[in-house]
Design a protein around this motif. Structure first.
Motif, PDB file in Angstrom:
ATOM      1  N   SER A 183      35.225  57.342  44.736  1.00 42.26           N
ATOM      2  CA  SER A 183      34.696  56.107  44.151  1.00 42.26           C
ATOM      3  C   SER A 183      33.615  55.510  45.035  1.00 42.26           C
ATOM      4  CB  SER A 183      35.818  55.083  43.954  1.00 42.26           C
ATOM      5  OG  SER A 183      36.791  55.558  43.067  1.00 42.26           O
ATOM      6  N   PHE A 299      43.304  45.196  40.178  1.00 42.85           N
ATOM      7  CA  PHE A 299      42.022  45.776  39.751  1.00 42.85           C
ATOM      8  C   PHE A 299      40.934  45.486  40.792  1.00 42.85           C
ATOM      9  CE2 PHE A 299      43.063  45.416  34.900  1.00 42.85           C
ATOM     10  CZ  PHE A 299      43.914  46.495  35.016  1.00 42.85           C
ATOM     11  N   GLN A 302      36.266  48.161  40.293  1.00 41.78           N
ATOM     12  CA  GLN A 302      35.820  48.265  38.908  1.00 41.78           C
ATOM     13  C   GLN A 302      34.338  48.636  38.879  1.00 41.78           C
ATOM     14  OE1 GLN A 302      37.159  45.101  36.171  1.00 41.78           O
ATOM     15  NE2 GLN A 302      38.449  44.297  37.804  1.00 41.78           N
ATOM     16  N   HIS A 304      36.435  50.670  35.765  1.00 41.13           N
ATOM     17  CA  HIS A 304      37.378  51.791  35.805  1.00 41.13           C
ATOM     18  C   HIS A 304      36.812  53.049  35.156  1.00 41.13           C
ATOM     19  CE1 HIS A 304      40.610  48.544  36.378  1.00 41.13           C
ATOM     20  NE2 HIS A 304      40.464  49.198  37.507  1.00 41.13           N
ATOM     21  N   TYR A 305      35.717  52.905  34.423  1.00 36.56           N
ATOM     22  CA  TYR A 305      34.977  54.082  33.974  1.00 36.56           C
ATOM     23  C   TYR A 305      33.483  53.773  33.983  1.00 36.56           C
ATOM     24  CZ  TYR A 305      32.538  57.626  31.518  1.00 36.56           C
ATOM     25  OH  TYR A 305      31.617  58.598  31.230  1.00 36.56           O
ATOM     26  N   LEU A 311      38.804  56.007  36.868  1.00 45.30           N
ATOM     27  CA  LEU A 311      39.752  55.693  37.937  1.00 45.30           C
ATOM     28  C   LEU A 311      41.150  55.435  37.379  1.00 45.30           C
ATOM     29  CD1 LEU A 311      37.617  53.072  39.949  1.00 45.30           C
ATOM     30  CD2 LEU A 311      37.407  55.573  39.927  1.00 45.30           C
ATOM     31  N   GLY A 316      41.830  52.542  41.394  1.00 47.80           N
ATOM     32  CA  GLY A 316      41.317  51.426  40.615  1.00 47.80           C
ATOM     33  C   GLY A 316      41.981  50.105  40.951  1.00 47.80           C
ATOM     34  N   SER A 333      48.431  54.049  33.765  1.00 52.29           N
ATOM     35  CA  SER A 333      46.981  54.192  33.619  1.00 52.29           C
ATOM     36  C   SER A 333      46.613  55.633  33.336  1.00 52.29           C
ATOM     37  CB  SER A 333      46.260  53.695  34.872  1.00 52.29           C
ATOM     38  OG  SER A 333      46.596  54.459  36.021  1.00 52.29           O
ATOM     39  N   ASN A 361      37.790  50.947  29.929  1.00 51.81           N
ATOM     40  CA  ASN A 361      37.674  49.662  30.619  1.00 51.81           C
ATOM     41  C   ASN A 361      38.317  48.547  29.808  1.00 51.81           C
ATOM     42  OD1 ASN A 361      36.172  50.760  32.794  1.00 51.81           O
ATOM     43  ND2 ASN A 361      34.297  50.646  31.571  1.00 51.81           N
TER      44      ASN A 361
END
Length: 435
Positions: A183, A299, A302, A304-305, A311, A316, A333, A361
């Motif tokens: 990430s 969270f 972010q 998450h996508y 993620l 995430g 998730s 998301n």
């Protein structure tokens, strides 16, 4: 498909999942069930250790049931009935709430076993698990989207063998934990406005190894050199593992002034030293060193996508700010991610597929965003030791209130439930802004 070590012949798939913890393995299993070709890359070798309390709430047990993993007691799965809360000189024992959405029991299983079971379940369903595969960075296209990863082979001692590999897929899923190097390499930094925790734990041989309840300590007391009682920062737990040992640990939130300013291992030893001698929690019965891990909450990373990278779990920041639980949300998730990805891959064109992936998301915010916002505020409040002291003193004697708090902290409200506590929790989560 069988488990393999790093193999340059396996170089492409529909989806690459980086990290074979609970989130990564659950994602890989669901994707493989959906008929996708999945590479599950794990930098270590199973079985392997992870710092964790080893306790699974009914929310986590629900995910095991959804995934199709049997949990018989004669195979080492230790059931528990609820939570025992210790604080302000009181001891309150609460059963897990009974409703249609969650099983009425929790489990205990060490991560040494648990992660291996989940990874092998993913393999059983068709995922290709590659161990000793330390992902070193993303491969990106001209638009900056990820289209694969580079990796280095490591041996069972974690030493690099000198071999490097490339794995390519139109979608990569980061399930590589709190640090999530993948990430970071794609420009997704942690958010500083989200709570973070640190937990330390060890195991002791103890007659308390068999316990029908998870045990949570809201206050950690110790003795100063003069023998005076002093309140230590953080909260603690004792979970019977059923194998002759207890998992004993503590956690501290970054909303506490003590966060980062104390020796957590020393806090642990001082707290444990006050416990009854017959529990046998001491240096002689400690079976492992005290180890620590970060708990990324609410969270804290972010989106998450975006750009081909999705993620799940700790990558995430999906740890529950109310209670530090991460396994349930990692698996949850992963289930949501696999559903979205399977629908995306059913689309014929790239633009349509991307729209579906972007919906991940929205799904995560709808499912947990409001609840995590409530958790953020809760974490801020209990970071004040005086507030926590008063809450413990006046809250613990009120069983009805504590049952409500157990339900909200473990996120066990029944969706659409008609009970007062269910309605209140669902309403609060719905009106709270997304995390």
């Amino acid at each position: 498909m069988s488990t393999t070590n790093v193999d340059s012949r396996v170089d492409a798939a529909d989806v690459i999942v980086v990290g074979a913890g609970p989130g990564g393995s659950a994602t890989a299993a669901y994707l493989a069930m959906a008929g996708l070709d999945v590479l599950l890359l794990e930098k270590t070798y199973f079985p392997r250790e992870k710092v964790c309390g080893d306790g699974l709430t009914p929310r986590a047990v629900r995910e095991l049931i959804n995934l199709g993993i049997p949990t018989p007691e004669d195979d080492g799965w230790i059931r528990n009935k609820g939570l025992r809360i210790i604080g302000a000189g009181m001891r309150l024992q609460l059963d897990w709430p009974e409703n249609s959405a969650f099983p009425p029991y929790g489990l205990v299983r060490t991560r040494m076993d648990f992660d291996d079971i989940l990874a092998q379940h993913a393999v059983k369903n068709g995922a290709r698990l590659i161990q000793g595969c330390n992902v070193s960075g993303p491969i990106t296209d001209a638009r900056g989207a990820i289209v694969g990863v580079t990796a280095k082979s490591v041996d069972e001692n974690g030493r690099a063998t000198g071999e490097t590999h490339e794995y390519r897929a139109p979608l990569v899923i980061a399930a590589d934990g709190n640090s999530s190097r993948l990430s970071l390499a794609m420009g997704r930094e942690k958010r500083d406005d989200r709570p973070m925790g640190v937990a330390v734990r060890t195991y002791y041989t103890s007659p308390r190894t068999n316990d029908d309840y998870l045990e949570s300590w809201l206050e950690l007391w110790a003795k100063d050199p003069s023998g005076k009682d002093v309140l230590l920062p953080g909260y603690g737990w004792i979970f019977g593992v059923g194998d002759g040992t207890s998992n004993v640990g503590l956690g501290i939130l970054n909303t506490s002034k003590a966060f980062g300013n104390v020796d957590y291992k020393d806090v642990m030893r001082r707290w444990v030293a006050t416990m009854p001698e017959e529990w046998t929690y001491n240096d002689e019965t400690m079976t492992q060193p005290i180890r620590g891990a970060a708990l990324p909450m609410g969270f804290n990373r972010q989106p998450h996508y975006a750009d081909g990278l999705l993620l799940v779990g700790d990558s995430g920041g999906m740890v529950n700010p109310f209670n530090g639980e991460g396994i349930a949300y990692a698996m949850e998730s992963g289930r949501t991610a696999a559903e979205v990805v399977a629908h995306a891959f059913a689309r014929a064109d790239v633009a349509s597929r991307e729209r579906v992936l972007q919906s991940y998301n929205t799904r995560m915010k709808q499912d947990l965003g409001g609840y995590y916002t409530l958790g953020r505020h809760f974490a801020t409040i209990i970071g004040n030791p005086e507030v926590m002291r008063l809450a413990t003193k006046y809250g613990l004697p009120r069983t009805t209130l504590m049952k409500f708090l157990l339900k909200i902290m473990a996120n066990l409200a029944e969706p659409g439930g008609k009970g007062a506590s269910d309605r209140i929790i669902n309403a609060l989560s719905k009106i709270a802004p997304d995390a």
